[in-house]
Design an enzyme around this catalytic site. Sequence first.
Site, short mmCIF file in Angstrom:
data_model
loop_
_atom_site.label_atom_id
_atom_site.label_comp_id
_atom_site.label_asym_id
_atom_site.label_seq_id
_atom_site.Cartn_x
_atom_site.Cartn_y
_atom_site.Cartn_z
CB CYS A 2 -0.08 -0.06 1.12
SG CYS A 2 -1.77 -1.15 1.52
NE ARG A 27 3.75 1.19 -1.88
CZ ARG A 27 5.05 0.93 -1.78
NH1 ARG A 27 5.72 1.42 -2.63
NH2 ARG A 27 5.44 -0.12 -0.08
CD1 TRP A 75 -0.98 -6.10 -2.21
CD2 TRP A 75 -2.01 -4.60 -4.00
NE1 TRP A 75 -1.23 -6.72 -3.60
CE2 TRP A 75 -2.06 -6.30 -4.92
CE3 TRP A 75 -2.56 -3.89 -5.15
CZ2 TRP A 75 -1.58 -6.99 -5.57
CZ3 TRP A 75 -2.84 -4.61 -6.78
CH2 TRP A 75 -2.84 -6.22 -7.23
CG ASN A 101 2.95 -1.40 2.83
OD1 ASN A 101 2.67 -2.27 2.16
ND2 ASN A 101 4.33 -1.18 2.71
N GLY A 102 0.83 -3.70 4.88
CA GLY A 102 1.98 -4.83 5.08
C GLY A 102 1.07 -6.40 5.82
CD GLU A 488 7.08 -16.63 -17.68
OE1 GLU A 488 6.18 -16.19 -18.37
OE2 GLU A 488 7.60 -15.38 -17.74
CE LYS A 492 7.57 -12.02 -18.85
NZ LYS A 492 6.51 -13.13 -18.49
CD GLU A 495 5.50 -10.59 -22.21
OE1 GLU A 495 4.19 -10.24 -22.28
OE2 GLU A 495 5.93 -11.10 -21.10
CG HIS A 511 11.28 -37.10 -31.05
ND1 HIS A 511 10.54 -37.93 -32.01
CD2 HIS A 511 11.24 -36.92 -30.22
CE1 HIS A 511 11.71 -39.00 -30.61
NE2 HIS A 511 11.44 -37.99 -30.07
CE LYS A 612 0.89 -6.35 -14.93
NZ LYS A 612 2.07 -7.59 -15.30
O1 M6R Z 1 -3.87 -11.65 -15.34
P1 M6R Z 1 -2.89 -13.18 -15.98
O2 M6R Z 1 -2.40 -13.80 -14.85
O3 M6R Z 1 -5.19 -13.62 -15.80
O4 M6R Z 1 -2.80 -12.51 -16.79
C1 M6R Z 1 -1.98 -13.51 -18.31
C2 M6R Z 1 -2.08 -13.69 -19.20
O5 M6R Z 1 -2.24 -11.94 -20.19
C3 M6R Z 1 -0.12 -13.01 -18.82
O6 M6R Z 1 0.11 -13.37 -17.66
C4 M6R Z 1 0.49 -12.65 -19.83
O7 M6R Z 1 1.39 -13.43 -21.08
C5 M6R Z 1 2.10 -11.83 -19.70
N1 M6R Z 1 1.82 -10.36 -19.91
C6 M6R Z 1 3.40 -12.11 -19.66
O8 M6R Z 1 4.16 -11.44 -19.22
#
Ligand code: M6R
Length: 617
Positions: A2, A27, A75, A101-102, A488, A492, A495, A511, A612
Site C-alpha cells: 500500500c 502501490r 492494495w 502497509n503490510g 516462460e 519474456k 513479448e 523429433h 496488462k
Molecule cells: O492476469 P493473468 O495472470 O490472468 O494474465 C495472463 C496473461 O495475460 C499474462 O500472464 C501475460 O502472458 C503476461 N503479460 C506475460 O508476461
Amino acid sequence: MCGIVGVTGREDALDVILRGLRRLEYRGYDSAGVVLADGGAPLQIVKRGGKLANLEAALEDESLVGATGIGHTRWATHGAPTDRNAHPHSDPDQRVAVVHNGIIENWEELKAGLPDAEFSSETDTEVVAHLVAAEVEGGATLPDAVRAVVRRLQGAFALCVQHADTPGMIVVAKREAPLIIGHADGVGYCASDVAAMITHTRDVSALLDDQVAELTPEGMVVTDLDGAPTQAHDYHVDWDLDAAEKQGYEHFMLKEIHEQPQAIADTLRDRLGPAEGPSGTPRLHLDECRIEEGEFGRIDKVFIVACGTSLYSSMVGKLAIEHWAGVPVEVEVASEFRYRDPILDPHTLVIAVSQSGETSDTMAAATHARDQRAPVMALVNVVGSTLARESDAVFYTHAGPEVAVASTKAFTTQLAAFLVIGLYLGQARGRVFSSEIGDILSRLQRLPDQVRQVLELDDTMARLAQQYADVPYTMFIGRHVGLPIAMEGALKLKEISYQHAEAFPAGEMKHGPIALIEDGSLVVALAQAGHTFAKMVSNIQEVRARGASVLAIGTDGLEGDLKAHAHDLVTLPEASHELASPILAAIPLQLFAYHVAVARGEDIDQPRNLAKTVTVE
Ligand code: M6R
C-alpha cells in the site's frame, strides 16, 4: 503493498497528501483515504473504495481542515476492497487513526484479546487503532503507545498513527516494509516511497526495522522500541521524479524483478494455522475457503486453467500437486477449456490461476467448471478480483501490484504458491504428515535470500544480453521443472524484445525442432540439479554439435559438466527442493529478456500490441 503519505505543519496538508498519493497509486488502488487533525476535535476521516479519483470526488463535498494529516492508497490483503475496509482505521470515538502497509500476522489473536471492542472492518489494521487508543487512554503518550503496540505485533508493517489530542504529531513505525521520513522548513513528511516527498525535500531518512519516529513541525525524533534515541538511515535523493516513482529503477519491470525476494517471502508468510486436533499440530490453510475443507480430501482429479505466464507456473503446479497430493493433474490453456468437453464433477478440483484475477479466458473457464458443479480454487494476486470473488476457495500470492505488462514477480510468487497448494492438497488427502510440511516450509524460507543472491547476476545477464541481442532466433530447452521455465523464458523474450524465441522439451529436439539449429542460433538450456541433469547435458552437446551457441543455466557445484559443453554458463544456488528450483531459474531469464529489450531500445513496460489485463476473449 500500500502507499502511505503523512505531513505535519502545512496549511495545505490535504493537497500535499493527495499529490503524494497520486505518486504512490502504483502501490495499490483498491481504495484510498485521508485523515486530518484539527485541534482536539475528533479526527476528520474520508475514505472510499476504488481509485484515488473516488476519494477526490468525495472530498469535493467535504471541508476538511488541519495542517497535519495522513493519506493511504490500498492494495487489499485482508478484507475486500470496500469503503469500510479502506484506511485510515480508527477507534469508535475517532480519536486515533492508523494507516498501514503490510500484514499483521497475529491480528486475530490480538483482536480476540479485545472482546468488548467494536470493529467496523475486516482488516488486520483496525486492531492497531484499538490497541493504541487503549494505551493512550491508560495514560501513555502517543509515541509510547505506538512503541508498546508495535512490540506486540508480528508480521510486516509500516504504520502511521495520529491522535486527536496531539493534532500536530504523526508517529510512524516499521518492520519489513518501507517508510521514509524527512523534515524541511518547519514541515515533517513521511511516505512509503520517496516519490511522494521528493518535491518537498531530497534529504530523507529511511526508518530501520523496529524504529519509531515522532514527527512534528519542530522536528523528528527517532527511537528504538524501548524509547532510546537511535539513528535512521539518512540519504540524499538525486533522482528525478519519474525515476523516484520507480524507486530509482529505470523501468517498472526491473523494479518488479528486484521486488521478488520480498514478494516471495510474502507469499510464503503465515501459511500455517494455529495447532489443531488431538495431536496439536498446525495445519496449512487457504486465504479464503467457502466450501467444506474436507472436500479437498475427496477430489480425484485436478484441472489447472490459466493463460500466458500463469499457464507456465501452472505446469510446475501440476508437478507439485502430483508429487505431494498424488492426484492426476491436467493443465489447460484457459481459452480452450470450455470449447471441448472436459470431464468435470464435484470431485474434480479446478484451479484457475491469474495475476489480475480479471482475465476473461480464465474467468470463462472457471465459470464453465462451476456450471458443472466442480469446485474452483483461485490462485490470484489481486485481492477481491472477480475471479477471487467468484471462486470457492482463494490462495492469494500477495505479490503487490505488478505494473509492467511483462509478468515477473507474479510468476515466481505463483510458483511459490503452488508449492504450498501441493502440500495443502497432500495434507487434505492425508498423504503428507505435518512434520514433513513444517520441514519443507522451513526450508523454503531460504528462498528470498537465494533469490537475492540470483539477482546479483544482473550485470552478467546484461553482458550476455549485449552479446546475443541480435541473434535471429533463440531456442529455450528444458526438461521436467526446467521445461515451463524454458517456455516462460521464451515468452519474456518475445513479448518485450520482439525477438523470435520458442521453447521445446529438450528430449523432443531430435523429433523435429533440431532442424532449426544452424550456425549463430542461440540455445538457452535449463540444466539445474535434479534427476534430468545428465540428460540435459547430452541435449546441450547435440545442439552445440549443430552450430548453436549454448547459454546454460545450471547449479553451483555442477559447473564441470556444463562448462565443458556450454559457451556461457550462469550458475544458481541449489534450491532446497527440486520443485522450488524453477523460482531461481526464472530470474536470470527475466533479466536476460529485460536487457535484450534495453539493448534493442524497445518500450519495456508497455510492449506493442499487449495489455496488462486481457478482458476480451
Ligand atoms: O492476469 P493473468 O495472470 O490472468 O494474465 C495472463 C496473461 O495475460 C499474462 O500472464 C501475460 O502472458 C503476461 N503479460 C506475460 O508476461
